[in-house]
Motif scaffolding. Structure first.
Motif, PDB file in Angstrom:
ATOM      1  N   GLN A  93       0.799  -1.231   0.000  1.00 45.45           N
ATOM      2  CA  GLN A  93       0.000   0.000   0.000  1.00 45.45           C
ATOM      3  C   GLN A  93       0.829   1.277   0.000  1.00 45.45           C
ATOM      4  O   GLN A  93       0.339   2.344  -0.362  1.00 45.45           O
ATOM      5  CB  GLN A  93      -0.944   0.016   1.210  1.00 45.45           C
ATOM      6  N   ALA A  94       2.089   1.179   0.407  1.00 46.46           N
ATOM      7  CA  ALA A  94       2.944   2.374   0.468  1.00 46.46           C
ATOM      8  C   ALA A  94       4.399   1.953   0.556  1.00 46.46           C
ATOM      9  O   ALA A  94       4.712   0.813   0.902  1.00 46.46           O
ATOM     10  CB  ALA A  94       2.566   3.241   1.670  1.00 46.46           C
ATOM     11  N   PRO A 111      -0.586  13.048   6.584  1.00 45.79           N
ATOM     12  CA  PRO A 111      -1.341  12.521   5.454  1.00 45.79           C
ATOM     13  C   PRO A 111      -1.318  10.996   5.415  1.00 45.79           C
ATOM     14  O   PRO A 111      -0.626  10.348   6.200  1.00 45.79           O
ATOM     15  CB  PRO A 111      -0.611  13.106   4.243  1.00 45.79           C
ATOM     16  N   ASN A 112      -2.088  10.439   4.494  1.00 46.73           N
ATOM     17  CA  ASN A 112      -2.090   8.993   4.226  1.00 46.73           C
ATOM     18  C   ASN A 112      -2.449   8.158   5.454  1.00 46.73           C
ATOM     19  O   ASN A 112      -1.818   7.143   5.754  1.00 46.73           O
ATOM     20  CB  ASN A 112      -0.724   8.553   3.673  1.00 46.73           C
ATOM     21  N   THR A 113      -3.511   8.580   6.148  1.00 49.73           N
ATOM     22  CA  THR A 113      -3.926   7.840   7.338  1.00 49.73           C
ATOM     23  C   THR A 113      -4.452   6.447   6.981  1.00 49.73           C
ATOM     24  O   THR A 113      -4.297   5.507   7.765  1.00 49.73           O
ATOM     25  CB  THR A 113      -5.004   8.613   8.116  1.00 49.73           C
ATOM     26  N   LYS A 114      -5.060   6.307   5.815  1.00 54.64           N
ATOM     27  CA  LYS A 114      -5.569   4.995   5.396  1.00 54.64           C
ATOM     28  C   LYS A 114      -4.426   3.996   5.255  1.00 54.64           C
ATOM     29  O   LYS A 114      -4.498   2.861   5.744  1.00 54.64           O
ATOM     30  CB  LYS A 114      -6.327   5.129   4.068  1.00 54.64           C
ATOM     31  N   GLU A 115      -3.359   4.413   4.581  1.00 55.61           N
ATOM     32  CA  GLU A 115      -2.202   3.530   4.400  1.00 55.61           C
ATOM     33  C   GLU A 115      -1.488   3.285   5.738  1.00 55.61           C
ATOM     34  O   GLU A 115      -0.972   2.197   5.983  1.00 55.61           O
ATOM     35  CB  GLU A 115      -1.227   4.134   3.392  1.00 55.61           C
ATOM     36  N   SER A 116      -1.476   4.304   6.601  1.00 54.25           N
ATOM     37  CA  SER A 116      -0.848   4.151   7.914  1.00 54.25           C
ATOM     38  C   SER A 116      -1.571   3.089   8.736  1.00 54.25           C
ATOM     39  O   SER A 116      -0.943   2.239   9.377  1.00 54.25           O
ATOM     40  CB  SER A 116      -0.855   5.489   8.665  1.00 54.25           C
ATOM     41  N   GLN A 117      -2.901   3.134   8.709  1.00 53.55           N
ATOM     42  CA  GLN A 117      -3.676   2.126   9.447  1.00 53.55           C
ATOM     43  C   GLN A 117      -3.491   0.747   8.824  1.00 53.55           C
ATOM     44  O   GLN A 117      -3.446  -0.260   9.543  1.00 53.55           O
ATOM     45  CB  GLN A 117      -5.161   2.504   9.465  1.00 53.55           C
ATOM     46  N   ALA A 118      -3.355   0.709   7.512  1.00 54.20           N
ATOM     47  CA  ALA A 118      -3.124  -0.579   6.839  1.00 54.20           C
ATOM     48  C   ALA A 118      -1.819  -1.207   7.298  1.00 54.20           C
ATOM     49  O   ALA A 118      -1.727  -2.433   7.466  1.00 54.20           O
ATOM     50  CB  ALA A 118      -3.118  -0.380   5.322  1.00 54.20           C
ATOM     51  N   PHE A 119      -0.797  -0.379   7.529  1.00 55.18           N
ATOM     52  CA  PHE A 119       0.481  -0.911   8.007  1.00 55.18           C
ATOM     53  C   PHE A 119       0.343  -1.457   9.428  1.00 55.18           C
ATOM     54  O   PHE A 119       0.831  -2.552   9.737  1.00 55.18           O
ATOM     55  CB  PHE A 119       1.567   0.161   7.959  1.00 55.18           C
TER      56      PHE A 119
END
Length: 268
Positions: A67-68, A236-244
């Motif tokens: 995702q990132a 930024p990129n809280t969605k990807e942060s939560q995915a990690f």
């Protein structure tokens, strides 16, 4: 491939403005587009501030996280928390305890923390060491390295020592040669032969690939070691942060964590 364009000389006169427009259109058609990137957005980059003990596992996890792109800053958890308090804004903070993430959340600097892993405290010694238990650490002449009181590894160590009889605790502390800012520094002192023993996590002993061995603590001395993580506010990129974070807790990264000696998240 070079594009060759020719504009034929017209037989009849046409207004200059029309001729100029025609020339622009012809040249534009030959020139091609400079934005042939496929139209897809670029992969975001997440900055993760993480406890030094997570270095090997997180670096491996980054290779399969889709995702990132992951960029890491590894140090003592207290140092990383101080940086966030001073204005640093990584996407994710991953600490070797739950105290620091809870404090940052209470200060409004971190989302609600999640417990993502456990670990076990051990006495780390060189492979040829004769140290077999905590009683050996109080013998005169034994050199010991521990974590500074402000970092999780130092706090866990003092929790262990605080459960010993006062005289034994005092004798062990008298053999402390240095107090280190993170667990990586403790491991470094031991692998370089600068000390006889140190308190580390079992995952760090595993990471030395045989240079050190772990001496287990009695069950009644073992602290509950829990790692906590949260998303830094206003990044930024809280969605990807939560995915990690989710990946570390229950995805492919959780398997990497356990392969590196970490335990599943203990009960909160």
């Amino acid at each position: 491939m070079q594009c060759l364009c020719m504009v034929a000389r017209p037989r009849h006169r046409i207004p200059c403005a029309v001729a100029a427009l025609a020339l622009v259109l012809v040249v534009a058609g030959c020139g091609g587009s400079s934005s042939s990137s496929g139209g897809g957005g670029s992969t975001p980059t997440l900055t993760v501030s993480a406890a030094a003990s997570l270095k090997d596992a997180f670096t491996t996890c980054a290779q399969s996280f889709k995702q990132a792109k992951l960029k890491f800053s590894f140090a003592g958890s207290d140092q990383l928390a101080a940086q966030i308090r001073q204005g640093a804004s990584p996407n994710v903070f991953a600490s070797a305890n739950t105290k620091l993430p809870d404090q940052l959340a209470a200060e409004g600097k971190l989302s609600k923390p999640q417990v993502f892993a456990g670990n076990k405290l051990v006495i780390a010694v060189p492979q040829d060491s004769k140290i077999t238990g905590i009683a050996d650490l109080e013998k005169p002449g034994t050199s010991l390295v521990i974590g500074d009181a402000s970092v999780p590894i130092g706090s866990y160590t003092r929790e262990v020592l605080g459960r010993l009889p006062p005289a034994q605790e005092k004798a062990i502390l008298a053999n402390v040669k240095s107090e280190e800012p993170d667990v990586a520094s403790i491991v470094g002192k031991l692998t370089q032969g600068a000390a006889d023993a140190g308190f580390t996590y079992v995952s760090d002993v595993k990471g030395t690939k045989g240079q050190l061995k772990a001496v287990d603590l009695p069950a009644n001395l073992q602290p509950s070691v829990a790692y906590g993580a949260g998303i830094v506010k206003a990044t930024p990129n809280t969605k990807e942060s939560q995915a990690f974070i989710d990946d570390v807790i229950s995805g492919s990264c959780s398997k990497v964590m356990q392969q590196n000696g970490f335990l599943p998240p203990p009960d909160a």
